[in-house]
Design an enzyme around this catalytic site. Sequence first.
Site, PDB file in Angstrom:
ATOM      1  N   TYR A 148     -13.860   8.288  13.290  1.00 21.02           N
ATOM      2  CA  TYR A 148     -13.020   7.782  12.216  1.00 21.02           C
ATOM      3  C   TYR A 148     -13.288   6.302  12.006  1.00 21.02           C
ATOM      4  O   TYR A 148     -13.927   5.647  12.828  1.00 21.02           O
ATOM      5  CB  TYR A 148     -11.533   7.987  12.549  1.00 21.02           C
ATOM      6  CG  TYR A 148     -11.133   7.339  13.851  1.00 21.02           C
ATOM      7  CD1 TYR A 148     -10.691   6.035  13.887  1.00 21.02           C
ATOM      8  CD2 TYR A 148     -11.253   8.035  15.055  1.00 21.02           C
ATOM      9  CE1 TYR A 148     -10.351   5.433  15.091  1.00 21.02           C
ATOM     10  CE2 TYR A 148     -10.905   7.441  16.255  1.00 21.02           C
ATOM     11  CZ  TYR A 148     -10.454   6.142  16.263  1.00 21.02           C
ATOM     12  OH  TYR A 148     -10.123   5.548  17.441  1.00 21.02           O
ATOM     13  N   CYS A 149     -12.790   5.805  10.904  1.00 20.61           N
ATOM     14  CA  CYS A 149     -12.768   4.375  10.645  1.00 20.61           C
ATOM     15  C   CYS A 149     -11.600   4.105   9.708  1.00 20.61           C
ATOM     16  O   CYS A 149     -10.862   5.023   9.346  1.00 20.61           O
ATOM     17  CB  CYS A 149     -14.084   3.881  10.064  1.00 20.61           C
ATOM     18  SG  CYS A 149     -14.338   4.291   8.350  1.00 20.61           S
ATOM     19  N   THR A 150     -11.464   2.894   9.273  1.00 21.37           N
ATOM     20  CA  THR A 150     -10.339   2.538   8.421  1.00 21.37           C
ATOM     21  C   THR A 150     -10.366   3.298   7.104  1.00 21.37           C
ATOM     22  O   THR A 150      -9.378   3.864   6.681  1.00 21.37           O
ATOM     23  CB  THR A 150     -10.334   1.021   8.138  1.00 21.37           C
ATOM     24  OG1 THR A 150     -10.247   0.341   9.380  1.00 21.37           O
ATOM     25  CG2 THR A 150      -9.168   0.622   7.266  1.00 21.37           C
TER      26      THR A 150
END
Length: 83
Positions: free
Chosen positions: A39-41
């Site tokens: 995941y990331c922002t």
Amino acid sequence: INDGGLPMLNELLLQFGAPGIRYVLEICADKTRHPVGFYCTAGKDRTGMITALILSVLGVPDEDIVEDYSLSANVYAEMNDHK
């Protein structure tokens, strides 16, 4: 990069990020390392590209991949970040 837009960014990600992308895809392909989460922002850049590649390999139609990716289009605005 701004003038080149997303196509240029994706080309640069593939050119310079290929080893890292390959590493993530190898982990995802290795059933002994499951479950896998990443995941990331926003899911727009490297994470978005990796997600699109995985969905494509799994046979998801391109239209659905594009629709999924487009969900991240306004994430920074919605977070009131990156003004």
